[in-house]
Design a protein around this motif. Structure first.
Motif, mmCIF file in Angstrom:
data_model
loop_
_atom_site.group_PDB
_atom_site.id
_atom_site.type_symbol
_atom_site.label_atom_id
_atom_site.label_comp_id
_atom_site.label_asym_id
_atom_site.label_seq_id
_atom_site.Cartn_x
_atom_site.Cartn_y
_atom_site.Cartn_z
ATOM 1 N N ASP A 127 0.784 -1.237 0.000
ATOM 2 C CA ASP A 127 0.000 0.000 0.000
ATOM 3 C C ASP A 127 0.817 1.289 0.000
ATOM 4 O OD1 ASP A 127 -2.573 -1.012 -0.151
ATOM 5 O OD2 ASP A 127 -2.746 -1.291 2.004
ATOM 6 N N GLY A 128 2.137 1.195 -0.073
ATOM 7 C CA GLY A 128 2.951 2.408 -0.116
ATOM 8 C C GLY A 128 2.726 3.301 1.082
ATOM 9 N N ALA A 129 2.568 4.615 0.820
ATOM 10 C CA ALA A 129 2.442 5.598 1.899
ATOM 11 C C ALA A 129 1.169 5.426 2.717
ATOM 12 C CB ALA A 129 2.491 7.014 1.317
ATOM 13 N N SER A 130 0.152 4.714 2.171
ATOM 14 C CA SER A 130 -1.093 4.488 2.910
ATOM 15 C C SER A 130 -1.039 3.227 3.764
ATOM 16 C CB SER A 130 -2.276 4.374 1.936
ATOM 17 O OG SER A 130 -2.479 5.580 1.264
ATOM 18 N N GLY A 131 0.038 2.463 3.666
ATOM 19 C CA GLY A 131 0.108 1.167 4.320
ATOM 20 C C GLY A 131 -0.115 1.209 5.808
ATOM 21 N N ILE A 132 0.595 2.106 6.500
ATOM 22 C CA ILE A 132 0.495 2.140 7.958
ATOM 23 C C ILE A 132 -0.905 2.559 8.400
ATOM 24 C CG2 ILE A 132 1.268 4.532 8.318
ATOM 25 C CD1 ILE A 132 2.329 1.433 10.375
ATOM 26 N N HIS A 133 -1.537 3.448 7.619
ATOM 27 C CA HIS A 133 -2.908 3.869 7.930
ATOM 28 C C HIS A 133 -3.867 2.689 7.809
ATOM 29 C CE1 HIS A 133 -6.622 6.188 7.971
ATOM 30 N NE2 HIS A 133 -6.948 5.603 6.834
ATOM 31 N N ASN A 134 -3.720 1.916 6.732
ATOM 32 C CA ASN A 134 -4.630 0.792 6.496
ATOM 33 C C ASN A 134 -4.447 -0.330 7.508
ATOM 34 O OD1 ASN A 134 -5.682 2.129 4.287
ATOM 35 N ND2 ASN A 134 -4.310 1.145 2.824
ATOM 36 N N VAL A 135 -3.193 -0.653 7.839
ATOM 37 C CA VAL A 135 -2.961 -1.718 8.810
ATOM 38 C C VAL A 135 -3.416 -1.278 10.203
ATOM 39 C CG1 VAL A 135 -0.579 -1.231 9.558
ATOM 40 C CG2 VAL A 135 -1.349 -3.586 9.361
ATOM 41 N N TRP A 270 2.184 18.190 18.352
ATOM 42 C CA TRP A 270 3.437 17.918 17.656
ATOM 43 C C TRP A 270 3.700 16.415 17.615
ATOM 44 C CZ3 TRP A 270 7.019 17.780 14.391
ATOM 45 C CH2 TRP A 270 8.270 17.232 14.641
ATOM 46 N N ALA A 271 3.444 15.714 18.712
ATOM 47 C CA ALA A 271 3.683 14.269 18.754
ATOM 48 C C ALA A 271 2.815 13.542 17.727
ATOM 49 C CB ALA A 271 3.418 13.732 20.155
ATOM 50 N N GLU A 272 1.549 13.940 17.597
ATOM 51 C CA GLU A 272 0.647 13.315 16.620
ATOM 52 C C GLU A 272 1.081 13.622 15.188
ATOM 53 O OE1 GLU A 272 -3.580 13.320 19.119
ATOM 54 O OE2 GLU A 272 -2.939 15.125 18.030
ATOM 55 N N PHE A 273 1.497 14.851 14.963
ATOM 56 C CA PHE A 273 1.938 15.277 13.633
ATOM 57 C C PHE A 273 3.180 14.480 13.217
ATOM 58 C CE2 PHE A 273 3.882 18.339 10.616
ATOM 59 C CZ PHE A 273 2.765 18.685 9.860
ATOM 60 N N LEU A 274 4.138 14.360 14.145
ATOM 61 C CA LEU A 274 5.356 13.601 13.864
ATOM 62 C C LEU A 274 5.032 12.127 13.639
ATOM 63 C CD1 LEU A 274 8.452 13.392 13.666
ATOM 64 C CD2 LEU A 274 8.512 13.141 16.162
ATOM 65 N N ASP A 275 4.128 11.579 14.443
ATOM 66 C CA ASP A 275 3.760 10.170 14.308
ATOM 67 C C ASP A 275 3.139 9.892 12.935
ATOM 68 O OD1 ASP A 275 3.479 7.543 15.781
ATOM 69 O OD2 ASP A 275 1.394 7.856 15.187
ATOM 70 N N TYR A 276 2.321 10.814 12.451
ATOM 71 C CA TYR A 276 1.722 10.663 11.117
ATOM 72 C C TYR A 276 2.820 10.558 10.064
ATOM 73 C CZ TYR A 276 -0.525 11.988 6.724
ATOM 74 O OH TYR A 276 -0.931 12.022 5.410
ATOM 75 N N TYR A 277 3.821 11.423 10.165
ATOM 76 C CA TYR A 277 4.878 11.434 9.159
ATOM 77 C C TYR A 277 5.859 10.278 9.318
ATOM 78 C CZ TYR A 277 3.585 15.439 6.454
ATOM 79 O OH TYR A 277 2.924 16.266 5.576
ATOM 80 N N LYS A 278 5.919 9.692 10.498
ATOM 81 C CA LYS A 278 6.725 8.468 10.636
ATOM 82 C C LYS A 278 6.128 7.363 9.776
ATOM 83 C CE LYS A 278 8.700 9.181 15.256
ATOM 84 N NZ LYS A 278 8.718 8.709 16.664
ATOM 85 N N GLY A 279 4.791 7.322 9.708
ATOM 86 C CA GLY A 279 4.130 6.347 8.857
ATOM 87 C C GLY A 279 4.389 6.595 7.385
ATOM 88 N N ILE A 280 4.408 7.864 6.984
ATOM 89 C CA ILE A 280 4.715 8.220 5.593
ATOM 90 C C ILE A 280 6.178 7.922 5.299
ATOM 91 C CG2 ILE A 280 4.895 10.121 3.948
ATOM 92 C CD1 ILE A 280 2.033 9.535 4.466
ATOM 93 N N SER A 281 7.055 8.271 6.241
ATOM 94 C CA SER A 281 8.501 8.146 6.049
ATOM 95 C C SER A 281 8.936 6.718 5.783
ATOM 96 C CB SER A 281 9.234 8.708 7.272
ATOM 97 O OG SER A 281 10.630 8.540 7.164
ATOM 98 N N MET A 282 8.279 5.750 6.450
ATOM 99 C CA MET A 282 8.718 4.369 6.319
ATOM 100 C C MET A 282 8.566 3.841 4.899
ATOM 101 S SD MET A 282 5.720 2.225 8.305
ATOM 102 C CE MET A 282 5.723 0.683 7.383
ATOM 103 N N SER A 283 7.759 4.518 4.069
ATOM 104 C CA SER A 283 7.551 4.061 2.691
ATOM 105 C C SER A 283 8.440 4.793 1.686
ATOM 106 C CB SER A 283 6.082 4.249 2.289
ATOM 107 O OG SER A 283 5.763 5.628 2.156
ATOM 108 N N ILE A 284 9.232 5.754 2.169
ATOM 109 C CA ILE A 284 10.059 6.568 1.259
ATOM 110 C C ILE A 284 11.524 6.352 1.587
ATOM 111 C CG2 ILE A 284 10.598 8.904 0.474
ATOM 112 C CD1 ILE A 284 7.736 9.692 1.191
#
Length: 360
Positions: A127-135, A270-284
């Motif tokens: 699922d690429g960048a959406s993977g962590i959201h879906n799981v 800030w913690a939630e914002f960073l956590d969101y981008y950790k999920g995006i980051s793992m696919s890039i």
């Protein structure tokens, strides 16, 4: 590449192990509690302002004191590994106690790390960048009693339902046992997801911090979710660029990510914002692409080469002597490009002088 452990990460693991060994020998293997207190005491000497935290220069001085020389990259990586929120400071008591397995998240051994990386790679592949959201959505659905935790069978069913099938029994046991910190037969969904999203580099965290600071005008570490959605350029989301989803779908996914777990409070920390981008980051995998994505999504001026911002608006500035130049508007979030007065004010604030008129 996603799914692989980098050479720097292995070297950082080795430095961490050597630090632990040195303290254990120093205390004559007195036990975790004594070892942690000893390391805390050693770091306290370098805490010049007595705050209970040290910055990187103080951490580096302490590591040099321990005779770890010629390993600056590994030392910096070790500091960044534990500076989870990219604040630039490290709580050395927390670090010391975590190093010796007292409190905090569990330490990941090589076998556990390899299995987690395999699972991450399969999520990214699917699922690429959406993977962590879906799981995340599926695992929370598996938590039928609302306890926030899953037993091994529920975790396996959740991963199977997501599409990660045929995990070897040995790998599943390693994965579950690592996250089952108290040997209760259950794993915390949040801890499991945090483990999947671990490993974001300090440079990437700093870029994400830049984006958050643009929104956080008051500096209190909290922004309205409406402001996040309104100011984010969803056309620059990696899945929109890749044709996987529309801008509307990307916006809905982000909204759901910030309101997961039933916590609908209308704000993003800030913690939630960073956590969101950790999920995006793992696919890039590519750092330059990640930087470009952040800069273009939040209209952050700067960058160089392949990472140079290309989304900020440019205008033709005509000076009073007739000279013309194309100028980037460095802060164009929320700008109505047809509002020439606002355009000129923003240009003047960034140092552009003697503006006669602008052409859009």
């Amino acid at each position: 590449m996603p799914g692989e452990i980098s050479a720097l990460e292995r070297a950082t693991d080795d430095l961490e192990r050597r630090l632990k060994d040195k303290i254990e020998r120093n205390t004559n293997f007195a036990g975790p509690e004594s070892n942690a207190r000893k390391l805390e005491h050693e770091f306290k000497f370098f805490d010049t302002n007595g705050s209970g935290a040290i910055d990187f220069q103080e951490f580096f001085a302490a590591m040099t004191h321990f005779n770890f020389v010629g390993v600056q990259r590994e030392t910096e990586a070790l500091f960044n590994r534990y500076d989870e929120d990219a604040s630039g400071d490290l709580d050395y008591k927390e670090f010391a106690y975590h190093l010796f397995g007292i409190g905090g998240a569990p330490k990941m051994d090589v076998n556990s790390k390899n299995v987690v990386e395999k699972v991450k790679a399969r999520i990214i592949e699917k699922d690429g960048a959406s993977g962590i959201h879906n799981v995340t959505r599926i695992l929370r659905r598996m938590d039928t009693d609302g306890s926030g935790s899953l037993d091994q069978n529920e975790l396996m069913k959740g991963l199977n339902h997501y599409g990660i099938k045929k995990i070897p029994p040995r790998d599943m046991k390693i994965l579950f046992n690592y996250f089952d910190r108290d040997h209760s037969g259950h794993v915390s969904v949040d801890e499991f997801l945090r483990g999947l999203k671990s490993g974001m580099s300090f440079d990437r965290k700093q870029l994400v911090r830049q984006a958050f600071n643009i929104l956080d005008a008051t500096g209190d570490g909290v922004v309205g979710i409406d402001d996040v959605i309104k100011n984010y350029d969803f056309s620059k989301h990696p899945n929109v660029i890749g044709g996987v989803m529309s801008t509307e779908e990307a916006a809905e996914e982000m909204l759901q990510a910030f309101e997961q777990g039933g916590d609908v409070d209308g704000v993003v920390t800030w913690a939630e914002f960073l956590d969101y981008y950790k999920g995006i980051s793992m696919s890039i995998d590519d750092d330059q692409y990640f930087e470009l994505m952040i800069r273009n999504s939040w209209h952050i001026s700067g960058g160089s080469g392949a990472a140079e911002n290309s989304s900020n608006k440019r205008v033709l500035v005509v000076h009073s002597d007739g000279e013309e130049e194309i100028v980037e508007i460095k802060n164009d979030l929320g700008l109505n490009i047809r509002d020439r007065d606002d355009v000129i004010q923003r240009l003047e604030r960034q140092g552009v002088q003697d503006i006669y008129k602008v052409k859009i």
